[in-house]
Scaffold this motif. Structure first.
Motif, short mmCIF file in Angstrom:
data_model
loop_
_atom_site.label_atom_id
_atom_site.label_comp_id
_atom_site.label_asym_id
_atom_site.label_seq_id
_atom_site.Cartn_x
_atom_site.Cartn_y
_atom_site.Cartn_z
N ALA A 137 0.82 -1.21 0.00
CA ALA A 137 0.00 0.00 0.00
C ALA A 137 0.85 1.26 0.00
CB ALA A 137 -0.94 0.00 1.20
N HIS A 138 2.16 1.11 0.22
CA HIS A 138 3.09 2.23 0.19
C HIS A 138 3.50 2.62 -1.23
CE1 HIS A 138 6.39 4.79 1.52
NE2 HIS A 138 7.27 4.07 0.83
N ILE A 139 3.22 1.74 -2.22
CA ILE A 139 3.82 1.87 -3.55
C ILE A 139 2.86 2.55 -4.53
CG2 ILE A 139 4.87 0.62 -5.46
CD1 ILE A 139 6.40 0.39 -2.81
N PRO A 140 3.22 3.70 -5.09
CA PRO A 140 2.40 4.29 -6.17
C PRO A 140 2.43 3.40 -7.40
CG PRO A 140 3.99 5.88 -5.28
CD PRO A 140 4.38 4.54 -4.75
N GLY A 141 1.35 3.44 -8.16
CA GLY A 141 1.30 2.68 -9.41
C GLY A 141 0.54 1.39 -9.32
N ILE A 142 0.15 0.97 -8.11
CA ILE A 142 -0.65 -0.24 -7.95
C ILE A 142 -1.87 0.07 -7.10
CG2 ILE A 142 1.26 -1.86 -8.23
CD1 ILE A 142 1.40 -2.12 -5.22
N LYS A 143 -2.89 -0.76 -7.23
CA LYS A 143 -4.07 -0.70 -6.38
C LYS A 143 -4.05 -1.92 -5.49
CE LYS A 143 -7.74 1.17 -7.90
NZ LYS A 143 -8.92 1.50 -8.75
N VAL A 144 -4.37 -1.74 -4.20
CA VAL A 144 -4.30 -2.83 -3.23
C VAL A 144 -5.68 -3.04 -2.63
CG1 VAL A 144 -3.25 -3.64 -1.08
CG2 VAL A 144 -1.88 -2.31 -2.71
N LEU A 145 -6.22 -4.25 -2.80
CA LEU A 145 -7.56 -4.60 -2.33
C LEU A 145 -7.50 -5.70 -1.29
CD1 LEU A 145 -9.36 -4.83 -5.81
CD2 LEU A 145 -8.95 -2.79 -4.41
N ALA A 146 -8.48 -5.69 -0.37
CA ALA A 146 -8.54 -6.71 0.67
C ALA A 146 -9.99 -7.16 0.84
CB ALA A 146 -8.00 -6.16 2.00
N PRO A 164 -6.69 -0.69 -15.84
CA PRO A 164 -5.55 -0.72 -16.75
C PRO A 164 -4.20 -0.86 -16.06
CG PRO A 164 -6.32 1.53 -16.49
CD PRO A 164 -7.31 0.66 -15.77
N ASP A 165 -4.19 -0.77 -14.74
CA ASP A 165 -2.95 -0.84 -13.98
C ASP A 165 -2.96 -2.04 -13.04
OD1 ASP A 165 -1.76 1.58 -15.03
OD2 ASP A 165 -3.29 2.67 -13.89
N PRO A 166 -1.81 -2.40 -12.48
CA PRO A 166 -1.73 -3.59 -11.62
C PRO A 166 -2.62 -3.48 -10.38
CG PRO A 166 0.46 -2.79 -12.20
CD PRO A 166 -0.50 -1.73 -12.63
N VAL A 167 -3.28 -4.58 -10.07
CA VAL A 167 -4.13 -4.66 -8.88
C VAL A 167 -3.71 -5.89 -8.08
CG1 VAL A 167 -6.47 -4.86 -7.99
CG2 VAL A 167 -6.06 -3.58 -10.10
N LEU A 168 -3.48 -5.68 -6.78
CA LEU A 168 -3.12 -6.78 -5.88
C LEU A 168 -4.30 -7.07 -4.96
CD1 LEU A 168 -0.34 -5.92 -6.96
CD2 LEU A 168 0.59 -6.26 -4.67
N ASP A 233 -15.15 -1.19 6.92
CA ASP A 233 -14.29 -2.12 6.17
C ASP A 233 -13.57 -1.28 5.12
OD1 ASP A 233 -13.13 -4.09 4.65
OD2 ASP A 233 -15.02 -5.03 4.04
N LEU A 234 -12.27 -1.09 5.31
CA LEU A 234 -11.51 -0.24 4.39
C LEU A 234 -11.54 -0.78 2.97
CD1 LEU A 234 -8.46 0.46 6.71
CD2 LEU A 234 -10.34 2.03 6.19
N ARG A 235 -11.43 -2.11 2.80
CA ARG A 235 -11.51 -2.80 1.51
C ARG A 235 -10.43 -2.41 0.52
NH1 ARG A 235 -16.90 -3.30 -1.54
NH2 ARG A 235 -16.66 -1.09 -1.89
N VAL A 236 -10.23 -1.13 0.30
CA VAL A 236 -9.23 -0.62 -0.63
C VAL A 236 -8.12 0.03 0.20
CG1 VAL A 236 -8.81 0.81 -2.65
CG2 VAL A 236 -11.08 -0.16 -2.29
N LEU A 237 -6.95 -0.59 0.20
CA LEU A 237 -5.85 -0.11 1.03
C LEU A 237 -4.98 0.90 0.30
CD1 LEU A 237 -4.83 -3.46 2.74
CD2 LEU A 237 -6.73 -1.90 3.26
N ARG A 238 -5.00 0.85 -1.02
CA ARG A 238 -4.39 1.90 -1.83
C ARG A 238 -5.21 2.03 -3.10
NH1 ARG A 238 0.51 4.72 -1.99
NH2 ARG A 238 0.57 5.92 -3.90
N PRO A 239 -5.82 3.19 -3.37
CA PRO A 239 -5.81 4.38 -2.52
C PRO A 239 -6.83 4.27 -1.39
CG PRO A 239 -7.04 4.80 -4.52
CD PRO A 239 -6.49 3.41 -4.67
#
Length: 324
Positions: A137-146, A164-168, A233-239
């Motif tokens: 979640a610290h890294i720009p350029g990716i989306k982080v989901l939980a 269109p960008d990487p999703v974890l 529930d945050l769900r999306v950790l980045r952004p």
């Protein structure tokens, strides 16, 4: 429809594979074995080895192959067995997938989805149990989901594949067997906003993933004492959905952040800082955090449980904010 978290994930994969011929799944044991957590069981027989690909035990290799496939126009889903093993592919994730749109001046994109199990609670010791999603979640350029619910397990994958960008996607390993009701027509879900899982007025409990059921259990216990806890529930950790976080805290005037990561340098620290920056004068008490003990996750059951956030500790933190 009665189902489990892993079955909801399997249904999401099956739907994506049917809807888009560019989608394929690759990872260790995803084919003949059916996946380490049985998520891909039966998919090899249905879709064949071209689209359900077993890989060597080399995370850097098959994540790199996923990056290349995404650059070439495919829609790969890469499964990494546990978040701990994703560290072997950090170069591919952080120095390639996350950066290529920026470094190419927008000429290329990396529509890659990486799924991995995270978290403790299963007595599989330190090298298979940590919660490192805060690192990503610290890294720009990716989306982080939980995804923490059946609906999110079912619906986040297709939404991620459209990005269109990487999703974890971080799937807490204790949730795979979770069972519940899921609407027959359940489909894609929003992957931009947090969700209110329990409305309340006295204290906000902010959490995600495998600690959501614990936070809800704590809120129920507090409710029996006359304390009305709101569970986000945050769900999306980045952004992060800062608007939802601040709106809840401004309403309840108290916040408990529950994070299975370690306290030092954690996602909970970032959320706490954002609350202090955006809602300091709305607070009636300092922000509280409930995190894992600052130790490798122990193997013995009683020590593992003691090291992790538990409902009793979450409820105690909330009581302290209210009663002092």
């Amino acid at each position: 429809m009665r189902t489990t978290y892993r079955e909801a994930l399997r249904t999401a994969h099956r739907e994506a594979l049917r809807r888009d011929p560019r989608v394929f799944l690759m990872g260790e044991d995803v084919g003949r074995y059916g996946g380490s957590y049985a998520v891909s069981k039966g998919l090899l027989e249905e879709f064949g080895p071209e689209r359900i690909r077993d890989t060597p035990l080399s995370e850097s290799t098959f994540v790199g192959a996923g990056v290349g496939a995404a650059l070439a126009g495919m829609r790969p889903i890469v499964e990494i067995m546990t978040v701990n093993f994703s560290l072997l592919a950090l170069d591919q994730i952080v120095n390639n997938a996350a950066l290529l749109r920026h470094m190419s001046g927008g000429q290329v994109s990396v529509p890659l989805v990486i799924r991995m199990a995270t978290g403790a609670g299963r007595q599989v010791a330190a090298q298979h149990s940590h919660s490192l999603e805060g690192w990503y979640a610290h890294i720009p350029g990716i989306k982080v989901l939980a995804p923490a619910t059946l609906e999110d397990a079912r619906g986040m994958l297709w939404s991620a594949l459209q990005d269109p960008d990487p999703v974890l996607l971080f799937e807490h390993a204790t949730l795979y067997a979770a069972e519940g009701d899921l609407a027959e027509g359940a489909g894609a879900v929003d992957i931009a906003r947090a969700a209110i899982r329990r409305p309340g007025r006295d204290v906000s409990i902010l959490t995600y993933g495998g600690t959501l059921p614990k936070a809800l259990a704590a809120a129920e216990a507090l409710g029996r004492e006359g304390i009305d806890a709101e569970v986000i529930d945050l769900r999306v950790l980045r952004p992060l959905d800062g608007g939802a976080i601040l709106a809840s805290v401004r309403k309840t005037r108290r916040a408990v952040i529950v994070d299975e990561g370690w306290r030092s340098g954690s996602l909970s620290a970032e959320i706490s800082a954002r609350i202090m920056e955006g809602a300091f004068y709305d607070l009636d008490a300092p922000v509280a955090r409930v995190c894992s003990a600052e130790t490798p996750i122990p193997y013995p059951r009683h020590l593992e449980e003691a090291a992790l956030p538990q409902p009793e500790g979450i409820a105690a933190a909330a009581r302290e904010l209210i009663h002092g």
